[in-house]
Design a protein around this motif. Structure first.
Motif, PDB file in Angstrom:
ATOM      1  N   ARG A   1       3.678  21.747 -20.302  1.00 26.47           N
ATOM      2  CA  ARG A   1       3.215  20.343 -19.922  1.00 26.47           C
ATOM      3  C   ARG A   1       1.763  20.334 -19.297  1.00 26.47           C
ATOM      4  N   ARG A   2       1.179  21.508 -19.167  1.00 18.24           N
ATOM      5  CA  ARG A   2      -0.127  21.582 -18.785  1.00 18.24           C
ATOM      6  C   ARG A   2      -0.449  21.074 -17.354  1.00 18.24           C
ATOM      7  N   GLN A   3       0.136  19.576 -17.126  1.00 15.37           N
ATOM      8  CA  GLN A   3      -0.400  19.079 -15.979  1.00 15.37           C
ATOM      9  C   GLN A   3       0.762  18.147 -15.559  1.00 15.37           C
ATOM     10  N   GLY A   4       0.677  17.718 -14.442  1.00 19.04           N
ATOM     11  CA  GLY A   4       1.902  16.723 -13.909  1.00 19.04           C
ATOM     12  C   GLY A   4       3.405  17.505 -13.853  1.00 19.04           C
ATOM     13  N   ARG A   5       3.175  18.773 -13.539  1.00 19.25           N
ATOM     14  CA  ARG A   5       4.354  19.722 -13.459  1.00 19.25           C
ATOM     15  C   ARG A   5       5.455  19.282 -12.094  1.00 19.25           C
ATOM     16  N   PRO A   6       6.420  19.006 -12.189  1.00 17.04           N
ATOM     17  CA  PRO A   6       7.130  19.024 -10.681  1.00 17.04           C
ATOM     18  C   PRO A   6       7.477  20.775 -10.493  1.00 17.04           C
ATOM     19  N   ALA A   7       7.699  20.840  -9.312  1.00 21.69           N
ATOM     20  CA  ALA A   7       8.107  22.345  -8.716  1.00 21.69           C
ATOM     21  C   ALA A   7       9.366  22.704  -9.396  1.00 21.69           C
ATOM     22  N   LEU A   8       9.661  23.914  -9.843  1.00 22.30           N
ATOM     23  CA  LEU A   8      10.492  24.502 -10.584  1.00 22.30           C
ATOM     24  C   LEU A   8      11.153  25.771  -9.854  1.00 22.30           C
ATOM     25  N   SER A   9      12.771  25.620  -9.487  1.00 23.00           N
ATOM     26  CA  SER A   9      13.184  26.699  -8.661  1.00 23.00           C
ATOM     27  C   SER A   9      14.197  27.029  -9.554  1.00 23.00           C
ATOM     28  N   PHE A  10      14.597  28.243  -9.661  1.00 23.51           N
ATOM     29  CA  PHE A  10      15.869  28.921 -10.187  1.00 23.51           C
ATOM     30  C   PHE A  10      16.011  30.306  -9.874  1.00 23.51           C
ATOM     31  N   GLU A  11      17.127  30.924 -10.211  1.00 24.85           N
ATOM     32  CA  GLU A  11      17.468  32.293  -9.776  1.00 24.85           C
ATOM     33  C   GLU A  11      17.421  33.210 -11.145  1.00 24.85           C
ATOM     34  N   LEU A  12      17.103  34.619 -10.975  1.00 27.99           N
ATOM     35  CA  LEU A  12      17.336  35.268 -11.947  1.00 27.99           C
ATOM     36  C   LEU A  12      18.244  36.725 -11.324  1.00 27.99           C
ATOM     37  N   GLN A  13      18.887  37.338 -12.240  1.00 30.74           N
ATOM     38  CA  GLN A  13      19.731  38.286 -11.734  1.00 30.74           C
ATOM     39  C   GLN A  13      19.146  39.582 -12.530  1.00 30.74           C
ATOM     40  N   ARG A  14      18.688  40.621 -12.010  1.00 31.72           N
ATOM     41  CA  ARG A  14      18.295  41.795 -12.614  1.00 31.72           C
ATOM     42  C   ARG A  14      19.245  42.959 -12.385  1.00 31.72           C
ATOM     43  N   GLY A  15      19.987  43.589 -13.366  1.00 34.74           N
ATOM     44  CA  GLY A  15      20.828  44.503 -13.339  1.00 34.74           C
ATOM     45  C   GLY A  15      22.172  43.775 -12.801  1.00 34.74           C
ATOM     46  N   SER A  16      23.008  44.621 -12.137  1.00 31.61           N
ATOM     47  CA  SER A  16      24.271  44.106 -11.710  1.00 31.61           C
ATOM     48  C   SER A  16      24.028  43.517 -10.126  1.00 31.61           C
ATOM     49  N   ARG A  17      23.057  43.723  -9.529  1.00 36.17           N
ATOM     50  CA  ARG A  17      23.049  43.652  -8.065  1.00 36.17           C
ATOM     51  C   ARG A  17      21.963  42.778  -7.590  1.00 36.17           C
ATOM     52  N   VAL A  18      20.733  42.889  -8.077  1.00 37.72           N
ATOM     53  CA  VAL A  18      19.517  42.353  -7.511  1.00 37.72           C
ATOM     54  C   VAL A  18      19.363  40.979  -7.964  1.00 37.72           C
ATOM     55  N   ILE A  19      19.348  39.915  -7.117  1.00 37.71           N
ATOM     56  CA  ILE A  19      18.913  38.454  -7.514  1.00 37.71           C
ATOM     57  C   ILE A  19      17.727  38.042  -6.851  1.00 37.71           C
ATOM     58  N   LEU A  20      16.958  37.505  -7.706  1.00 36.64           N
ATOM     59  CA  LEU A  20      15.578  37.054  -7.568  1.00 36.64           C
ATOM     60  C   LEU A  20      15.474  35.457  -7.314  1.00 36.64           C
TER      61      LEU A  20
END
Length: 744
Positions: free
Chosen positions: A295-314
């Motif tokens: 979108r290059r500009q006018g982007r709203p803040a973006l928030s989400f989660e990632l899971q790495r492996g079977s335990r780590v949550i980012l």
């Protein structure tokens, strides 16, 4: 008159002009008059008159000339002052460091100094008085020294410059070639003119730039140090999606080699590497992130989660920067998520526990209601069973009082029946006390290894005469087993089961044996009684419940099995019942075998080898009992056994009595109130020690384990209240006689 021809308020120049006009008019009049006179006399007269007039006019002219000279002198002086002022002003303007220019109300240049437009040398030749301001702006706009913005035209610059000129006061900067800067300040004067000042601020701009660059360098170092020390991973991208900054933490959080983070790396490339190592949550994909970046500009803040492996949550948060770049941060929230899951699990467990406790409370409430109902029935039954033997005892005593003609045998029989009735009352009260203590958890229960064979042999001695009297054959198989139980209640359990079998069996036999179950032992009591209906098997262990086939209404009070059931529950023993109507019943209790025990049958103890008990006749007993009635009853009973007694109500009186009489008693009998231990025992020990270790028997209604243990440590015998005369006799014999050994 001169004062009528000239106005003193006029300026010097004005007065001079008037005098010149007057002198010219007079000369023309004289010349005209002379040419017109032809007659001499007339001319003479006119000459005389003219002379007079000329003389007056001459005087006026002389005065006028004098005034004119004065005016010229003043004018010359004023002109000199003006020239000097102009010179001083010019010198002052040339002395200042800034360029100065003055435009009048008609926007024409009045004057300027040499420094004005010095930074624009190609327009300085046009800076002459009378130059219109619009022409000045045109010259500046066409100057090759002016540096316009890349997206700005000369026309745009001219319009902006004219708009600023319309303001009363304005200050702005003009960029010139070769990185030079000119500050322009305009201010409106009271008469509508404009004062303009040009200041060369190149050095200031360059100094500020250097300071800003230095600050930016310092800020960059601070930002770098901050990024390297925060617990988040951070990546910074410019407007083209190129990597311009990052910290080391992002490499460890994403499990990416540090070499993957290179200045200028595109975000799309890094996102492809991240996709290989993480899992996106439901509702968010890598496509979502790519669309957000594109979108290059006018982007709203973006928030989400990632899971790495079977335990780590980012936790990932992306936000646009003012220059249309963006920053992406990665936070390890594994511990927070685990804590949340733990809290949720704890809440679920808590809710489950609350539900369980609620159910337990409901059950407890139901049990309480049943207990209250049972208590009411219990009290009613207890009152009935207590009143019956008491009523019988009162009737027997009343018959003795009212009938003096009874012979001694009848009187003894009546007294025996009275005693039996009172014994029944005592038995009921003792059983009720046992049940109440078992229900309240106050019974003094202490599990320990107990020789089962010794308990069974004692019970055989107790019940064989009773069974023989009813014509029953009682067989108790001896054994050498040792079980874990409370010694007192183990005997009470087996005693009640055997007594119950003897009571309800009219003919046949009763068999008591031990069955080996490996690590456990089961004592079984078989009888050939009337049997118990299946529907009554559960109710048989309730208070005051007696079999429908009971031998008699006064045969038992229905508390024995209730005591058995409660004691076994507290001690962890299993009680079972099997029965057939008309055949008989089997009660069994399972015990844990003591470690190292080897069960097996042994010959029964040879009770015939026991030495006969010694008699109590002539023994001296010191009785210390505060209750006068009980003390009197003890005295009468001991004297009936031909003992000598000394009775006192207190310990101090006992010591004083012994000092006074100087008699050494054979044994000490002491009555204890409930809860008396400690100091009382220490004082009795002192009395006993002073008398050479006198044997002591304590009478108490306290059934606590603490009292029993305290007495055992001191070697003191205990007799429970209410007092059983037979048991008291046996205990007194034991205290008065040497130890009796049982041989097999």
């Amino acid at each position: 008159m001169p004062h009528a021809l000239l106005d003193p308020n006029d300026s010097v120049e004005r007065q001079r002009d008037k005098l010149l006009k007057i002198a010219g008019a007079l000369m023309r009049r004289v010349e005209q008059d002379i040419s017109d006179q032809s007659a001499g006399f007339a001319n003479f007269q006119r000459a005389v008159m003219l002379e007079e007039q000329v003389r007056g006019r001459t005087r006026d002219l002389e005065q006028t000339l004098d005034l004119l000279n004065q005016a010229n002198s003043q004018l010359a002086e004023a002109t000199g002052r003006a020239e000097r002022a102009r010179s001083d002003l010019s010198n002052a303007l040339e002395a200042i460091q800034e360029g100065f220019a003055l435009f009048d109300a008609a926007d024409r240049l009045v004057m300027c100094n040499s420094r004005f437009c010095q930074q624009l040398p190609d327009i300085q030749s046009h800076m002459a008085p009378g130059l219109r301001f619009s022409n000045y702006v045109d010259h500046v706009g066409q100057s090759r020294h002016l540096a316009l913005a890349p997206d700005q035209s000369v026309g745009d610059w001219r319009e902006q410059r004219i708009a600023k000129h319309r303001e009363d006061y304005v200050v702005f900067n003009v960029r010139l070639i070769w990185d030079r800067w000119l500050q322009v300040s305009e201010q409106r004067t009271d008469d509508g003119g404009t004062v303009m000042i040009h200041t060369d601020i190149t050095d200031i701009i360059r100094l500020e730039r250097r300071e800003r660059e230095r600050l930016l360098d310092d800020q960059a170092r601070v930002i770098r140090a901050t990024l390297d020390h925060i617990n988040q991973g951070v990546c910074i991208f410019d407007a083209d999606g190129l990597l311009v900054g990052w910290n080391q933490r992002v490499s460890s959080l994403l499990a990416l080699p540090a070499g993957r983070f290179v200045l200028g790396t595109r975000f799309q490339r890094l996102l492809s590497l991240i996709e290989e190592r993480v899992t996106f949550p439901i509702g968010t994909t890598a496509r979502t992130v790519r669309d957000w970046v594109d979108r290059r500009q006018g982007r709203p803040a973006l928030s989400f989660e990632l899971q790495r492996g079977s335990r780590v949550i980012l936790d990932v948060f992306a936000e646009e920067t003012p220059d249309h770049g963006f920053v992406v941060s990665f936070t390890d929230v594994t511990s927070e998520r685990e804590a949340i899951r733990a809290i949720i699990h704890a809440n679920e467990n808590l809710e489950h526990r609350v539900a369980e406790r609620t159910l337990d409370l409901e059950h407890a409430l139901a049990d309480s209601k049943r207990a209250n109902s049972s208590k009411s029935r219990f009290v009613a039954a207890a009152s009935h069973d207590l009143l019956q033997p008491l009523s019988a005892a009162k009737l027997f005593l009343s018959s003795l009082e009212s009938d003096d003609s009874q012979d001694p045998n009848q009187q003894r029989q009546t007294l025996k029946r009275t005693r039996n009735a009172l014994v029944s009352v005592e038995t009921i009260l003792a059983s009720l006390l046992d049940i109440s203590r078992l229900d309240a958890g106050l019974a003094a229960l202490e599990s320990a290894p107990v020789p089962l064979g010794l308990v069974l042999s004692t019970l055989a001695d107790e019940f064989e005469p009773i069974a023989d009297a009813k014509g029953l054959k009682l067989t108790i198989v001896p054994c050498t087993a040792t079980v874990i139980s409370d010694p007192l209640y183990l005997r009470r359990i087996l005693q009640n089961l055997i007594a119950n079998a003897v009571r309800y069996t009219e003919s046949g036999r009763i068999l008591v044996g031990v069955r080996n179950l490996g690590r456990r032992l089961r004592v079984e009591v078989w009888d050939t009684g009337p049997g118990i209906a299946p529907e009554d098997c559960a109710a048989i262990f309730q208070e005051f419940h007696r079999g429908s086939q009971a031998a008699g209404q006064n045969d038992g009070v229905g508390l024995g099995l209730a005591i058995v059931d409660r004691a076994c529950q507290l001690l962890g023993h299993n009680v079972d019942l099997t029965s057939d109507i008309g055949v008989g019943s089997k009660f069994s209790v399972t015990f844990a075998k003591a470690s190292g025990d080897a069960s097996g049958s042994i010959p029964r103890l040879n009770r015939a080898a026991v030495s006969p008990p010694l008699d109590l006749e002539g023994r001296i007993a010191l009785i210390v009992e505060p209750d006068e009635r009980l003390r009197s009853g003890l005295v009468h009973q001991l004297e009936a056994w031909r003992m000598e007694t000394l009775d006192v109500p207190s310990d101090d009186m006992a010591a004083a009595l012994l000092d006074e009489l100087g008699i050494l008693p054979d044994l000490l009998i002491v009555g204890f109130h409930h809860g008396q231990t400690g100091a009382r025992l220490d004082k009795l020990n002192q009395i006993s020690s002073d008398l050479g270790g006198l044997p002591t028997l304590v009478l108490s209604s306290d059934r606590s384990l603490t009292l029993r243990q305290d007495l055992e440590r001191r070697g003191v015998e205990l007799a429970r209240k209410p007092i059983d005369p037979d048991q008291l006799y046996r205990q007194l014999l034991a205290l008065s006689s040497p130890a009796i050994s049982l041989t097999g």
